[in-house]
Write a protein that holds these residues in place. Structure first.
Motif, mmCIF file in Angstrom:
data_model
loop_
_atom_site.group_PDB
_atom_site.id
_atom_site.type_symbol
_atom_site.label_atom_id
_atom_site.label_comp_id
_atom_site.label_asym_id
_atom_site.label_seq_id
_atom_site.Cartn_x
_atom_site.Cartn_y
_atom_site.Cartn_z
ATOM 1 N N GLY A 2 0.809 -1.208 0.000
ATOM 2 C CA GLY A 2 0.000 0.000 0.000
ATOM 3 C C GLY A 2 0.843 1.258 0.000
ATOM 4 N N THR A 3 1.837 1.294 0.876
ATOM 5 C CA THR A 3 2.712 2.469 0.950
ATOM 6 C C THR A 3 3.487 2.654 -0.351
ATOM 7 O OG1 THR A 3 2.950 2.165 3.334
ATOM 8 C CG2 THR A 3 4.589 3.538 2.238
ATOM 9 N N ALA A 4 3.975 1.549 -0.911
ATOM 10 C CA ALA A 4 4.711 1.635 -2.174
ATOM 11 C C ALA A 4 3.803 2.136 -3.290
ATOM 12 C CB ALA A 4 5.290 0.268 -2.533
ATOM 13 N N GLY A 5 2.580 1.622 -3.329
ATOM 14 C CA GLY A 5 1.654 2.050 -4.370
ATOM 15 C C GLY A 5 1.320 3.525 -4.273
ATOM 16 N N MET A 6 1.127 4.012 -3.048
ATOM 17 C CA MET A 6 0.833 5.428 -2.874
ATOM 18 C C MET A 6 2.009 6.297 -3.316
ATOM 19 S SD MET A 6 -2.231 5.722 -1.685
ATOM 20 C CE MET A 6 -2.255 7.365 -0.992
ATOM 21 N N SER A 7 3.205 5.793 -3.126
ATOM 22 C CA SER A 7 4.404 6.582 -3.434
ATOM 23 C C SER A 7 4.638 6.755 -4.929
ATOM 24 C CB SER A 7 5.643 5.933 -2.793
ATOM 25 O OG SER A 7 5.498 5.865 -1.385
ATOM 26 N N THR A 8 4.001 5.917 -5.753
ATOM 27 C CA THR A 8 4.205 6.049 -7.197
ATOM 28 C C THR A 8 3.724 7.402 -7.704
ATOM 29 O OG1 THR A 8 2.061 5.013 -7.678
ATOM 30 C CG2 THR A 8 3.985 3.561 -7.589
ATOM 31 N N PHE A 9 2.761 7.999 -7.020
ATOM 32 C CA PHE A 9 2.166 9.229 -7.533
ATOM 33 C C PHE A 9 3.018 10.453 -7.248
ATOM 34 C CE2 PHE A 9 -1.156 6.137 -7.147
ATOM 35 C CZ PHE A 9 -1.833 6.275 -8.344
ATOM 36 N N PHE A 30 -0.623 12.891 -0.821
ATOM 37 C CA PHE A 30 -0.055 11.558 -1.006
ATOM 38 C C PHE A 30 0.588 11.057 0.282
ATOM 39 C CE2 PHE A 30 0.848 13.045 -5.618
ATOM 40 C CZ PHE A 30 -0.497 12.934 -5.916
ATOM 41 N N MET A 31 1.345 11.951 0.939
ATOM 42 C CA MET A 31 2.069 11.561 2.149
ATOM 43 C C MET A 31 1.108 11.196 3.279
ATOM 44 S SD MET A 31 4.846 13.760 4.346
ATOM 45 C CE MET A 31 3.594 14.982 4.791
ATOM 46 N N ILE A 32 0.111 12.038 3.498
ATOM 47 C CA ILE A 32 -0.838 11.786 4.588
ATOM 48 C C ILE A 32 -1.640 10.514 4.323
ATOM 49 C CG2 ILE A 32 -2.897 12.685 5.740
ATOM 50 C CD1 ILE A 32 -1.761 15.495 5.291
ATOM 51 N N LEU A 51 -1.712 6.973 6.589
ATOM 52 C CA LEU A 51 -2.948 6.454 7.183
ATOM 53 C C LEU A 51 -3.450 5.176 6.517
ATOM 54 C CD1 LEU A 51 -4.900 9.816 7.627
ATOM 55 C CD2 LEU A 51 -3.593 8.554 9.358
ATOM 56 N N LEU A 52 -2.850 4.840 5.377
ATOM 57 C CA LEU A 52 -3.355 3.730 4.570
ATOM 58 C C LEU A 52 -3.408 2.419 5.335
ATOM 59 C CD1 LEU A 52 -4.281 2.959 1.678
ATOM 60 C CD2 LEU A 52 -1.901 2.423 1.181
ATOM 61 N N ASP A 53 -2.314 2.090 6.030
ATOM 62 C CA ASP A 53 -2.244 0.827 6.746
ATOM 63 C C ASP A 53 -2.736 0.935 8.188
ATOM 64 O OD1 ASP A 53 -1.247 -0.563 4.563
ATOM 65 O OD2 ASP A 53 0.824 -0.012 5.022
ATOM 66 N N ARG A 54 -3.160 2.109 8.588
ATOM 67 C CA ARG A 54 -3.725 2.289 9.924
ATOM 68 C C ARG A 54 -5.244 2.284 9.889
ATOM 69 N NH1 ARG A 54 0.206 7.066 12.492
ATOM 70 N NH2 ARG A 54 2.191 5.985 12.095
ATOM 71 N N LEU A 55 -5.799 3.037 8.956
ATOM 72 C CA LEU A 55 -7.253 3.110 8.847
ATOM 73 C C LEU A 55 -7.830 2.049 7.918
ATOM 74 C CD1 LEU A 55 -7.787 6.993 8.597
ATOM 75 C CD2 LEU A 55 -7.815 5.538 10.641
ATOM 76 N N ARG A 110 -8.077 0.622 3.611
ATOM 77 C CA ARG A 110 -8.385 1.203 2.298
ATOM 78 C C ARG A 110 -9.804 1.784 2.260
ATOM 79 N NH1 ARG A 110 -3.509 -1.013 3.034
ATOM 80 N NH2 ARG A 110 -2.621 -2.061 1.208
ATOM 81 N N LYS A 111 -10.745 1.029 2.741
ATOM 82 C CA LYS A 111 -12.143 1.442 2.638
ATOM 83 C C LYS A 111 -12.458 2.707 3.444
ATOM 84 C CE LYS A 111 -16.816 -0.345 3.456
ATOM 85 N NZ LYS A 111 -17.593 -1.555 3.762
ATOM 86 N N PRO A 112 -12.124 2.768 4.744
ATOM 87 C CA PRO A 112 -12.418 3.995 5.499
ATOM 88 C C PRO A 112 -11.707 5.222 4.933
ATOM 89 C CG PRO A 112 -11.901 2.188 6.989
ATOM 90 C CD PRO A 112 -11.552 1.724 5.617
ATOM 91 N N LEU A 113 -10.466 5.042 4.463
ATOM 92 C CA LEU A 113 -9.715 6.171 3.937
ATOM 93 C C LEU A 113 -10.307 6.665 2.618
ATOM 94 C CD1 LEU A 113 -7.327 7.903 4.732
ATOM 95 C CD2 LEU A 113 -5.839 6.379 3.441
ATOM 96 N N THR A 114 -10.774 5.745 1.793
ATOM 97 C CA THR A 114 -11.420 6.131 0.543
ATOM 98 C C THR A 114 -12.671 6.968 0.814
ATOM 99 O OG1 THR A 114 -10.614 4.139 -0.587
ATOM 100 C CG2 THR A 114 -12.478 5.278 -1.577
ATOM 101 N N ILE A 115 -13.477 6.500 1.737
ATOM 102 C CA ILE A 115 -14.703 7.224 2.086
ATOM 103 C C ILE A 115 -14.361 8.599 2.661
ATOM 104 C CG2 ILE A 115 -16.747 7.211 3.577
ATOM 105 C CD1 ILE A 115 -16.646 4.123 3.436
#
Length: 555
Positions: free
Chosen positions: A219-226, A407-409, A413-417, A419-424
């Motif tokens: 998840g963190t790696a995927g977010m970092s691509t942007f 992207f950083m924030i 939070l990606l692996d704490r909250l 995928r679903k809660p963060l998307t919402i």
């Protein structure tokens, strides 16, 4: 006349070919060594390392392709801009004055352009201004087509790396040809072709960069691509400043694709997951062994790669001791040869398979709708910010940099909250500020308030936009992942085509539409399953057999 031991070995070999999954092998001294059947995620976690030196290097090199996508996508901001103009001194009968809001009411010959662009060269202003928007729509339409085509090709025979190679080559050719467009119609045609190839760049690069990463770091790696995409936009602004003429700019923004093709791609490996689902287990295992060695670990010869839908297969009888040698190194070779003879069957999939499965069909519909709504808001708000009367180059850089905190924030939070809660949360965050922007006027101090609402709306939607890549990729198994991701990307491109039409509505209507899209997208996200710390499935069978309780509840 064959001996008893040789006949036994032959029988065992025949049995191993008929039943290709090995449970145990016998080593020197009669001691049993269990041959583990592991899917790629398990092998990464247990032996190779989830994100070591190998993955870091591979991720950095592959993600550079996102900067190339930024070049080809955002170059239109500079190439198709309306340059400044000035009155021609001494023009006969001229009623031109510098205070005029536009050139539309001025007499021809009484003014001239200051600068170079497609608008100035082909007269794309006033009654023909729609042609600029048409070029943008055609480009994103090409991206939509390319995402579907290369999403399928990268899942099938061409592979992730092969598809990335093709799209980079096409981008180099079509981007350069655009610079030599003799008229507007050729310009539109070449932008369409560039869009078709550009649509597959980020798609293939994202999947190729994240598939060799373990579940905890994926998840963190995927977010970092942007970050690479935003950095590419900022670099493009500098390139456009150095090459102010649009033809030179297209050449300068296309050459990096050639450099990537020649000097970066040779050092990038194909995805081991793609090798595995294509039945090329030997090559998949070699990459996994290289990952382990580079990360300072060791992959034992008894570790056997398998698809997730084969892990429940019954155990085989072990090979007889007479088949094994007295040399441990030779034993490793025998085990490796046996593993290669036990290659899994080629497993392929397409969007038809996604639609046939009730589990993935519902996920695909939700992913398409959410990606479409997100894209309308992201590109729509971006266009509104570009319309600020400021220095164009500086504005583009600031817009790109403003996305990075999102992207950083989101990555934090990606692996704490999850995928679903963060998307919402990010969708509703953006929707709330768009709603606030629609309720305030555009006069006096409220201009500043609406501008802040727009910036915060982009901030929230930028986080959603890259999060959806990770989320969508994790919702589908390897055999159809790029096809499904390509379909979602096509939906996003449709949203990008619609965004300029929403912007031209003017007044409070654009903010109202963006608010409805953001809030509505968050409601649809409620029906998606959570994928945090869930295995990245290889096959539809494996996903359906091992679907977690959350999936079966919400889908």
């Amino acid at each position: 006349m064959p001996t008893t031991s040789s006949r036994t070995a032959e029988n065992w070999e025949a049995n191993s070919r008929e039943t290709p999954l090995l449970q145990a092998a016998e080593k020197e001294g009669g001691e049993r060594a269990v041959v583990e059947r592991l899917c790629i995620d398990e092998m990464l976690q247990k032996y190779c390392g989830e994100f070591g030196r190998w993955q870091l290097k591979h991720f950095m090199l592959t993600s550079l392709a996102w900067a190339l996508e930024a070049f080809h996508t955002m170059v239109m901001i500079f190439a198709d801009r309306e340059p400044e103009w000035r009155c021609v001194e001494g023009a006969a009968g001229s009623r031109c004055h510098s205070g005029a809001s536009s050139v539309c009411g001025l007499e021809p010959g009484s003014w001239e352009w200051v600068g170079d662009s497609t608008v100035a060269e082909w007269g794309l202003f006033c009654t023909d201004k729609f042609k600029v928007g048409l070029v943008q729509a055609v480009f994103f339409g090409g991206c939509m087509i390319g995402a579907g085509i290369f999403g399928h090709l990268s899942d099938s025979f061409m592979g992730r790396k092969g598809s990335l190679t093709v799209v980079c080559a096409l981008n180099t050719v079509f981007g350069t040809l655009t610079a030599f467009s003799p008229n507007y119609f050729f310009y539109v045609f070449f932008r369409l072709l560039t869009g078709c190839s550009t649509g597959g760049v980020g798609l293939c690069a994202f999947v190729l960069a994240t598939e060799p990463v373990g579940p905890k770091m994926r998840g963190t790696a995927g977010m970092s691509t942007f970050y690479f995409f935003s950095t590419g936009i900022a670099i493009l602004s500098a390139i456009a400043y150095i090459f102010p003429t649009w033809r030179k700019l297209y050449i300068a923004s296309s050459l990096p694709s050639l450099l990537f093709l020649l000097f970066i791609l040779p050092f990038i490996s194909e995805s081991p997951r793609w090798y595995l689902v294509r039945g090329r287990t030997n090559q998949a295992r070699k990459i996994m062994a290289t990952i382990a060695a580079t990360n300072g670990n060791h992959l034992p010869p008894t570790a056997r790669l398998t698809l997730d839908d084969h892990q429940s297969a019954p155990p085989l009888s072990p090979p007889p001791s007479s088949f094994m040698s007295k040399d441990p190194q030779e034993d490793d070779g025998i085990l490796g040869s046996f593993a290669s003879s036990c290659d899994v069957a080629v497993t392929a999939g397409s969007l038809i398979d996604v639609i046939r499965s009730r589990l993935t069909r519902a996920r695909l519909v939700l992913a398409v709708v959410i990606n479409f709504l997100c894209s309308v808001v992201y590109y729509g708000l971006s266009l509104n910010v570009v319309n600020l009367e400021t220095n164009l180059y500086l504005t583009v850089i600031l817009n790109a940099v403003a996305e990075m905190p999102a992207f950083m924030i989101t990555a934090m939070l990606l692996d704490r909250l999850g995928r679903k809660p963060l998307t919402i949360a990010t969708l509703w965050f953006s929707g709330a500020f768009c709603l606030a922007g629609s309720l305030v006027g555009n006069v006096g101090i409220w201009k500043g308030v609406r501008m802040i609402c727009g910036i915060l709306g982009i901030f929230g939607m930028a986080g959603t936009y890259n999060l959806l890549f990770i989320y969508t990729a994790e919702l589908f198994p390897t055999v159809v992942r790029n096809a499904a991701l390509g379909c979602a990307t096509q939906a996003a491109q449709m949203g990008a085509i619609l965004a300029p039409l929403v912007v031209v509505l003017g007044g409070s209507l654009p903010f109202t539409v963006f608010a409805l899209c953001g809030i509505g997208g968050g409601l649809f996200a409620f029906y998606l399953p959570e994928t945090l710390n869930q295995p990245l499935f290889d096959t539809l069978t494996g996903m359906e057999a091992k679907g977690n309780a959350v999936t079966s509840t919400h889908v």
